[in-house]
Scaffold this active site. Structure first.
Site, PDB file in Angstrom:
ATOM      1  N   ASP A 108       0.793  -1.242   0.000  1.00  0.00           N
ATOM      2  CA  ASP A 108       0.000   0.000   0.000  1.00  0.00           C
ATOM      3  C   ASP A 108       0.818   1.281   0.000  1.00  0.00           C
ATOM      4  O   ASP A 108       0.263   2.375  -0.153  1.00  0.00           O
ATOM      5  CB  ASP A 108      -0.982  -0.008   1.188  1.00  0.00           C
ATOM      6  CG  ASP A 108      -0.288  -0.269   2.537  1.00  0.00           C
ATOM      7  OD1 ASP A 108       0.839   0.223   2.746  1.00  0.00           O
ATOM      8  OD2 ASP A 108      -0.889  -0.965   3.379  1.00  0.00           O
ATOM      9  N   HIS A 117       6.497  -7.910  -1.350  1.00  0.00           N
ATOM     10  CA  HIS A 117       5.446  -8.393  -2.256  1.00  0.00           C
ATOM     11  C   HIS A 117       5.065  -7.378  -3.336  1.00  0.00           C
ATOM     12  O   HIS A 117       3.989  -7.488  -3.913  1.00  0.00           O
ATOM     13  CB  HIS A 117       4.208  -8.821  -1.436  1.00  0.00           C
ATOM     14  CG  HIS A 117       4.467 -10.000  -0.545  1.00  0.00           C
ATOM     15  ND1 HIS A 117       3.666 -10.353   0.508  1.00  0.00           N
ATOM     16  CD2 HIS A 117       5.470 -10.930  -0.576  1.00  0.00           C
ATOM     17  CE1 HIS A 117       4.148 -11.431   1.114  1.00  0.00           C
ATOM     18  NE2 HIS A 117       5.248 -11.800   0.478  1.00  0.00           N
ATOM     19  N   CYS A 138      -1.916  -2.162  16.853  1.00  0.00           N
ATOM     20  CA  CYS A 138      -0.532  -1.668  16.870  1.00  0.00           C
ATOM     21  C   CYS A 138      -0.450  -0.144  16.733  1.00  0.00           C
ATOM     22  O   CYS A 138       0.578   0.443  17.049  1.00  0.00           O
ATOM     23  CB  CYS A 138       0.329  -2.385  15.829  1.00  0.00           C
ATOM     24  SG  CYS A 138      -0.247  -2.210  14.154  1.00  0.00           S
TER      25      CYS A 138
HETATM   26  C1  BJW Z   1      -3.439  -6.463  13.652  1.00  0.00           C
HETATM   27  C2  BJW Z   1      -4.312  -5.416  13.541  1.00  0.00           C
HETATM   28  C3  BJW Z   1      -3.966  -4.271  14.243  1.00  0.00           C
HETATM   29  C4  BJW Z   1      -5.127  -6.962  12.377  1.00  0.00           C
HETATM   30  N1  BJW Z   1      -2.846  -4.250  14.963  1.00  0.00           N
HETATM   31  N2  BJW Z   1      -2.355  -6.433  14.382  1.00  0.00           N
HETATM   32  C5  BJW Z   1       6.600 -23.542   2.120  1.00  0.00           C
HETATM   33  C6  BJW Z   1       7.792 -22.845   2.126  1.00  0.00           C
HETATM   34  C7  BJW Z   1       8.005 -21.759   1.265  1.00  0.00           C
HETATM   35  C8  BJW Z   1       7.010 -21.340   0.414  1.00  0.00           C
HETATM   36  C9  BJW Z   1       5.819 -22.033   0.418  1.00  0.00           C
HETATM   37  C10 BJW Z   1       5.620 -23.113   1.237  1.00  0.00           C
HETATM   38  N3  BJW Z   1       4.391 -23.611   0.982  1.00  0.00           N
HETATM   39  C11 BJW Z   1       3.802 -22.834   0.045  1.00  0.00           C
HETATM   40  C12 BJW Z   1       4.656 -21.871  -0.315  1.00  0.00           C
HETATM   41  C13 BJW Z   1       4.382 -20.815  -1.297  1.00  0.00           C
HETATM   42  C14 BJW Z   1       3.654 -19.589  -0.804  1.00  0.00           C
HETATM   43  C15 BJW Z   1       3.209 -19.645   0.650  1.00  0.00           C
HETATM   44  O1  BJW Z   1       3.851 -19.151   1.552  1.00  0.00           O
HETATM   45  N4  BJW Z   1       2.063 -20.207   0.914  1.00  0.00           N
HETATM   46  C16 BJW Z   1       1.557 -20.302   2.301  1.00  0.00           C
HETATM   47  C17 BJW Z   1       0.119 -19.785   2.362  1.00  0.00           C
HETATM   48  C18 BJW Z   1       1.782 -21.690   2.796  1.00  0.00           C
HETATM   49  N5  BJW Z   1       4.554 -18.450  -0.984  1.00  0.00           N
HETATM   50  C19 BJW Z   1       4.727 -17.931  -2.166  1.00  0.00           C
HETATM   51  O2  BJW Z   1       4.149 -18.349  -3.145  1.00  0.00           O
HETATM   52  C20 BJW Z   1       5.711 -16.775  -2.260  1.00  0.00           C
HETATM   53  N6  BJW Z   1       6.649 -17.092  -3.256  1.00  0.00           N
HETATM   54  C21 BJW Z   1       7.562 -18.062  -3.070  1.00  0.00           C
HETATM   55  O3  BJW Z   1       7.711 -18.599  -1.982  1.00  0.00           O
HETATM   56  O4  BJW Z   1       8.281 -18.385  -4.191  1.00  0.00           O
HETATM   57  C22 BJW Z   1       9.022 -19.604  -4.168  1.00  0.00           C
HETATM   58  C23 BJW Z   1       8.068 -20.804  -4.084  1.00  0.00           C
HETATM   59  C24 BJW Z   1       6.944 -20.851  -4.878  1.00  0.00           C
HETATM   60  C25 BJW Z   1       6.068 -21.949  -4.773  1.00  0.00           C
HETATM   61  C26 BJW Z   1       6.318 -22.973  -3.857  1.00  0.00           C
HETATM   62  C27 BJW Z   1       7.447 -22.889  -3.051  1.00  0.00           C
HETATM   63  C28 BJW Z   1       8.337 -21.803  -3.169  1.00  0.00           C
HETATM   64  C29 BJW Z   1       4.975 -15.506  -2.698  1.00  0.00           C
HETATM   65  C30 BJW Z   1       3.999 -15.026  -1.679  1.00  0.00           C
HETATM   66  C31 BJW Z   1       3.213 -13.851  -2.220  1.00  0.00           C
HETATM   67  C32 BJW Z   1       2.134 -13.410  -1.247  1.00  0.00           C
HETATM   68  N7  BJW Z   1       1.275 -12.513  -1.904  1.00  0.00           N
HETATM   69  C33 BJW Z   1       0.174 -11.898  -1.149  1.00  0.00           C
HETATM   70  C34 BJW Z   1      -0.737 -11.121  -2.145  1.00  0.00           C
HETATM   71  C35 BJW Z   1      -0.071 -10.001  -2.798  1.00  0.00           C
HETATM   72  C36 BJW Z   1      -0.193  -8.722  -2.086  1.00  0.00           C
HETATM   73  C37 BJW Z   1      -1.491  -7.977  -2.367  1.00  0.00           C
HETATM   74  O5  BJW Z   1      -2.221  -8.224  -3.323  1.00  0.00           O
HETATM   75  O6  BJW Z   1      -1.758  -7.109  -1.532  1.00  0.00           O
HETATM   76  O7  BJW Z   1       0.653 -11.041  -0.135  1.00  0.00           O
HETATM   77  S1  BJW Z   1      -0.810 -13.073  -0.259  1.00  0.00           S
HETATM   78  C38 BJW Z   1      -1.173 -12.033   1.092  1.00  0.00           C
HETATM   79  O8  BJW Z   1      -0.630 -12.621   2.313  1.00  0.00           O
HETATM   80  C39 BJW Z   1      -0.380 -10.746   0.840  1.00  0.00           C
HETATM   81  C40 BJW Z   1       0.223 -10.484   2.180  1.00  0.00           C
HETATM   82  O9  BJW Z   1       1.371  -9.665   2.044  1.00  0.00           O
HETATM   83  C41 BJW Z   1       0.517 -11.860   2.709  1.00  0.00           C
HETATM   84  C42 BJW Z   1       0.692 -11.927   4.177  1.00  0.00           C
HETATM   85  O10 BJW Z   1      -0.482 -11.608   4.875  1.00  0.00           O
HETATM   86  P1  BJW Z   1      -0.397 -10.777   6.213  1.00  0.00           P
HETATM   87  O11 BJW Z   1       0.214  -9.472   5.969  1.00  0.00           O
HETATM   88  O12 BJW Z   1       0.208 -11.596   7.275  1.00  0.00           O
HETATM   89  O13 BJW Z   1      -1.970 -10.490   6.492  1.00  0.00           O
HETATM   90  P2  BJW Z   1      -3.058 -11.414   7.218  1.00  0.00           P
HETATM   91  O14 BJW Z   1      -4.387 -10.892   6.857  1.00  0.00           O
HETATM   92  O15 BJW Z   1      -2.806 -12.842   6.999  1.00  0.00           O
HETATM   93  O16 BJW Z   1      -2.791 -11.150   8.780  1.00  0.00           O
HETATM   94  C43 BJW Z   1      -3.063  -9.900   9.384  1.00  0.00           C
HETATM   95  C44 BJW Z   1      -2.569  -9.970  10.809  1.00  0.00           C
HETATM   96  O17 BJW Z   1      -2.690  -8.684  11.379  1.00  0.00           O
HETATM   97  C45 BJW Z   1      -3.380 -10.942  11.696  1.00  0.00           C
HETATM   98  O18 BJW Z   1      -2.456 -11.699  12.473  1.00  0.00           O
HETATM   99  C46 BJW Z   1      -4.190 -10.015  12.599  1.00  0.00           C
HETATM  100  O19 BJW Z   1      -4.408 -10.568  13.894  1.00  0.00           O
HETATM  101  C47 BJW Z   1      -3.309  -8.800  12.658  1.00  0.00           C
HETATM  102  N8  BJW Z   1      -3.992  -7.535  12.866  1.00  0.00           N
HETATM  103  N9  BJW Z   1      -5.377  -5.818  12.713  1.00  0.00           N
HETATM  104  C48 BJW Z   1      -2.086  -5.387  15.020  1.00  0.00           C
HETATM  105  N10 BJW Z   1      -4.772  -3.176  14.202  1.00  0.00           N
END
Ligand code: BJW
Ligand code: ZN
Length: 270
Positions: free
Chosen positions: A112, A127, A261
């Site tokens: 963002d 990302h 936060c």
């Molecule tokens: C508050 C609050 C307040 C609320 N105060 N707190 C094993 C090992 C390695 C990789 C993998 C694996 N298994 C699978 C993979 C691949 C995959 C992956 O990790 N999958 C998992 C789901 C298992 N990863 C990938 O594909 C990545 N690439 C990669 O690893 O390449 C090599 C590879 C490929 C394939 C296989 C293996 C290796 C790329 C990841 C790209 C993520 N993209 C996204 C979308 C794009 C961004 C966008 O459009 O905006 O990124 S997904 C989405 O999740 C977004 C975020 O950046 C990301 C993380 O989410 P985040 O920020 O943690 O948000 P939330 O909603 O989950 O959590 C919010 C938190 O805030 C909560 O805890 C609340 O409690 C808290 N909260 N309000 C404080 N006020």
């Protein structure tokens, strides 16, 4: 056996005051109080679609117009939102560190741009970012903050005004490359895609050398970001988590401050 993380602000302030190389890893929760929905749990739906289902190359290939509507909406929201007290506290602390010859970096999963707008300078965007687009044909990258990004997307994408009867936007009316007129896509790292190797290398370096890691507003489920804070804890260095959740992500972390936060971080960073 590891101890449970503690929530002692005074203790945390002693540690951060002495740290020379600090990394703050942020996720969607840091921007939640600015009005940007998080990905998982409440707020993670766009129309009937899970946000994480639209953030994939497969979704874009199958329906680029739908994915562009989603990202057009996300751009409009992000561009109109303001940094909150959490972003500002991080930017202020970076400035203090610079004055004191200490190092402070933000590694963010967010797209963002709010850390930059709050005044942070040392930022790694894992990302990608909403203000850039990349051509699917020639890979040219453009900064584009136009609103709307193309005429066909005007008034589209807002789930509150969703009109499912509108025709799908034809391919040739979606945003185009300024160089070759090919279809562009958001400059965002989707699931299954590799992160920018320079950004990833620099992030790993910081994670491997920092003496304190803050992990703020992330569910820590998406890799490789999810392994950064545990890597720091594995080296025996303190990790402080700031999350709405009551429960720590990892018992190997030293500190856990639960709550919004926008409140906990300014208190901790003083
Ligand atoms: C508050 C609050 C307040 C609320 N105060 N707190 C094993 C090992 C390695 C990789 C993998 C694996 N298994 C699978 C993979 C691949 C995959 C992956 O990790 N999958 C998992 C789901 C298992 N990863 C990938 O594909 C990545 N690439 C990669 O690893 O390449 C090599 C590879 C490929 C394939 C296989 C293996 C290796 C790329 C990841 C790209 C993520 N993209 C996204 C979308 C794009 C961004 C966008 O459009 O905006 O990124 S997904 C989405 O999740 C977004 C975020 O950046 C990301 C993380 O989410 P985040 O920020 O943690 O948000 P939330 O909603 O989950 O959590 C919010 C938190 O805030 C909560 O805890 C609340 O409690 C808290 N909260 N309000 C404080 N006020
Ligand atoms: Zn092009």
């Amino acid at each position: 056996m590891s101890k449970r993380p503690i929530s002692d602000y005074n203790e945390f302030q002693k540690i951060i005051g002495q740290a020379q190389n600090i990394v703050a890893l942020t996720g969607a929760g840091v921007s939640a109080e600015s009005g940007i929905p998080v990905f998982r749990g409440a707020g993670g739906l766009w129309r009937t679609h899970r946000a994480t289902d639209l953030a994939t190359p497969t979704a874009f290939k199958a329906n680029p117009a739908l994915v562009w509507e989603f990202y057009h909406y996300r751009r409009e929201v992000a561009f109109s939102c303001q940094p909150n007290n959490a972003h500002k506290a991080l930017a202020k602390y970076e400035k203090l560190c610079k004055e004191q010859g200490r190092q402070f970096w933000v590694i963010t999963q967010n797209v963002d741009g709010l850390h930059k707008r709050a005044g942070s300078e040392n930022i790694l965007e894992l990302h990608g970012c909403l203000e850039k687009v990349i051509c699917t044909k020639c890979r040219h990258i453009d900064v584009n903050r136009e609103s709307p990004i193309c005429e066909a997307l005007r008034g589209r994408g807002d789930p509150a005004k969703a009109d499912e009867t509108l025709p799908i936007i034809p391919l040739n009316e979606l945003p185009k490359c300024s160089k070759c007129k090919g279809l562009v896509r958001p400059y965002i790292v989707w699931f299954g895609e590799n992160l920018d190797p320079d950004v990833l290398d620099k992030s790993r370096d910081l994670v491997e050398t920092c003496d304190l890691c803050l992990v703020i507003g992330t569910s820590s489920v998406v890799y490789p970001a999810a392994m950064f804070a545990p890597m720091v804890a594995e080296r025996g260095k303190p990790v402080a988590e700031f999350n709405l959740n009551e429960d720590p992500f990892d018992d190997g972390f030293c500190f856990h401050f639960s709550g919004p936060c926008g409140t906990t971080l300014p208190k901790a960073l003083g």
